[in-house]
Design an enzyme around this catalytic site. Structure first.
Site, PDB file in Angstrom:
ATOM      1  N   GLU A  48       0.821  -1.217   0.000  1.00  0.00           N
ATOM      2  CA  GLU A  48       0.000   0.000   0.000  1.00  0.00           C
ATOM      3  C   GLU A  48       0.860   1.275   0.000  1.00  0.00           C
ATOM      4  OE1 GLU A  48      -2.882  -0.122  -0.789  1.00  0.00           O
ATOM      5  OE2 GLU A  48      -3.697  -2.046  -0.174  1.00  0.00           O
ATOM      6  N   GLY A  49       1.991   1.196  -0.693  1.00  0.00           N
ATOM      7  CA  GLY A  49       2.927   2.326  -0.758  1.00  0.00           C
ATOM      8  C   GLY A  49       3.987   2.164   0.303  1.00  0.00           C
TER       9      GLY A  49
END
Length: 293
Positions: free
Chosen positions: A145-146
Site C-alpha cells: 500500500e505504498g
C-alpha cells in the site's frame, strides 16, 4: 479516498503488531527468572535494561494508537459532519495523518517485534512462543500500500505544500494550544516545545526548498516523517498525562504517567536531531556513481 483508507488500515495492522509484541513481552518478563537485579529480584521485568525495553514498547504502542485512532476518527468527521468547515478541517487532518499512521505504525510494528524477541532471548527464536512470527509478519506492512519511503515523499512533496501549507500549520497550532494549558506538565511540555520548534523550522525550510531542493528533501524525508510522528506522539502523551493525573490512585494512570515520562525524556528528545538530518544537503551523496557504492 481509497488509498487514505487502505493506508490507515495498514497502519492499524502495524499497530496490531506493536500491541501483540508488547503484550507478549510484558507477560514473559513478569514470569521469566534469570539472574538477579539490583533489587534482588530474579524476574527479568525488574532488570533495568528489560524494564527500559518494555517502557519503550508501551510508549510507542500507546502513543501510536492515539495517532491511528484519531486519524481514522477524522475520516468519519470529514465524511459525515453537517458543517462544511468542520469537514474541511477534518480532511486536512486525514491528509496529514495518513502517511504518518501508515509509516510510523508499521515501522514500529517491526521494530517492537525485534525488541520483543530481545526480551525473550533465545526463546524468541523458537516457534513455541510465536515471537519470531511477529518479526516475520510485520515487515510486509512497511512495504505494501505504498512503501514507507513513498509515504515520506508524499509528506514532504505534497502534504507540506497542499492548500498553501495549511496542514502542518493546523497541527502546530493545535500543539501550541495544548501546551499553553499545560504549565503543570513541564516534564513533557518542555521537550515537546523544543521538538515543536525544531519541527516548525524544518517544515519551513523544506517548504522553501520546494522542487528546487527535491533531492535534498527526498533524502531527508524519512527522518522528517519520523520527527513529525514523534512530535505527534508527544502531543498525544501530553494529553494522556493530563488525563492520567486526574486519577492518582489508579495503577493504569500511574503506568501512563511513568510511560509519559519515559517518552518525554528518552524518545521525544531525538526530534531536533532528526529535523537537523532532514534539512542537510544531500546532492554530493547522490552524485556518487552507483558503481562506487
Amino acid at each position: 479516498v481509497m488509498m487514505n483508507f487502505a493506508r490507515i488500515g495498514v497502519g492499524i495492522q502495524g499497530l496490531g503488531q506493536c500491541e501483540l509484541a508488547t503484550q507478549n513481552a510484558i507477560r514473559y518478563a513478569r514470569d521469566r527468572k534469570q539472574g538477579k537485579s539490583e533489587s534482588g529480584s530474579e524476574l527479568i521485568v525488574d532488570h533495568p535494561d528489560v524494564r527500559r525495553m518494555l517502557l519503550h514498547m508501551k510508549a510507542i504502542t500507546e502513543g501510536a494508537r492515539v495517532l491511528a485512532y484519531e486519524t481514522a476518527t477524522y475520516v468519519d468527521i470529514a465524511r459525515n459532519h453537517p458543517d462544511p468547515a468542520v469537514r474541511e478541517e477534518a480532511q486536512d487532518w486525514v491528509e496529514l495523518g495518513t502517511p504518518l499512521t501508515k509509516s510510523f505504525c508499521t515501522d514500529s510494528g517491526f521494530d517492537l517485534a525485534s525488541m520483543a524477541l530481545q526480551v525473550y532471548g533465545g526463546h524468541g527464536y523458537v516457534q513455541e512462543h510465536g515471537i519470531e512470527q511477529i518479526v516475520r509478519d510485520a515487515k510486509i506492512f512497511c512495504i505494501y500500500e505504498g512503501t514507507n519511503g513513498i509515504q515520506a515523499l508524499d509528506l514532504v512533496r505534497r502534504k507540506l505544500t497542499l492548500r498553501e501549507g495549511r496542514l502542518p500549520s493546523r497541527f502546530i497550532s493545535a500543539v501550541r494550544g495544548e501546551l499553553e494549558s499545560s504549565e503543570d506538565f513541564g516534564f513533557i511540555g518542555s521537550p515537546l516545545s523544543t521538538a515543536l520548534e525544531a519541527l516548525e523550522h524544518a517544515t519551513t525550510e523544506i517548504q522553501k526548498l520546494g522542487l528546487q531542493g527535491a533531492t535534498d528533501t527526498a533524502f531527508g524525508s524519512a527522518d522528517y516523517l519520523r520527527a513529525f510522528s514523534l512530535t505527534w506522539l508527544g502531543y498525544n502523551w501530553l494529553r494522556m498525562a493530563k488525563a492520567a493525573s486526574k486519577q492518582p490512585q489508579s495503577l493504569m494512570a500511574q503506568a501512563k504517567l511513568a510511560t509519559a515520562k519515559y517518552f518525554a525524556s528518552r524518545v521525544l528528545t531525538s526530534v531536533p536531531s532528526l529535523c537537523a538530518n532532514a534539512t542537510i544537503p544531500a546532492a554530493s551523496l547522490m552524485a556518487l556513481p552507483a558503481e562506487a557504492l
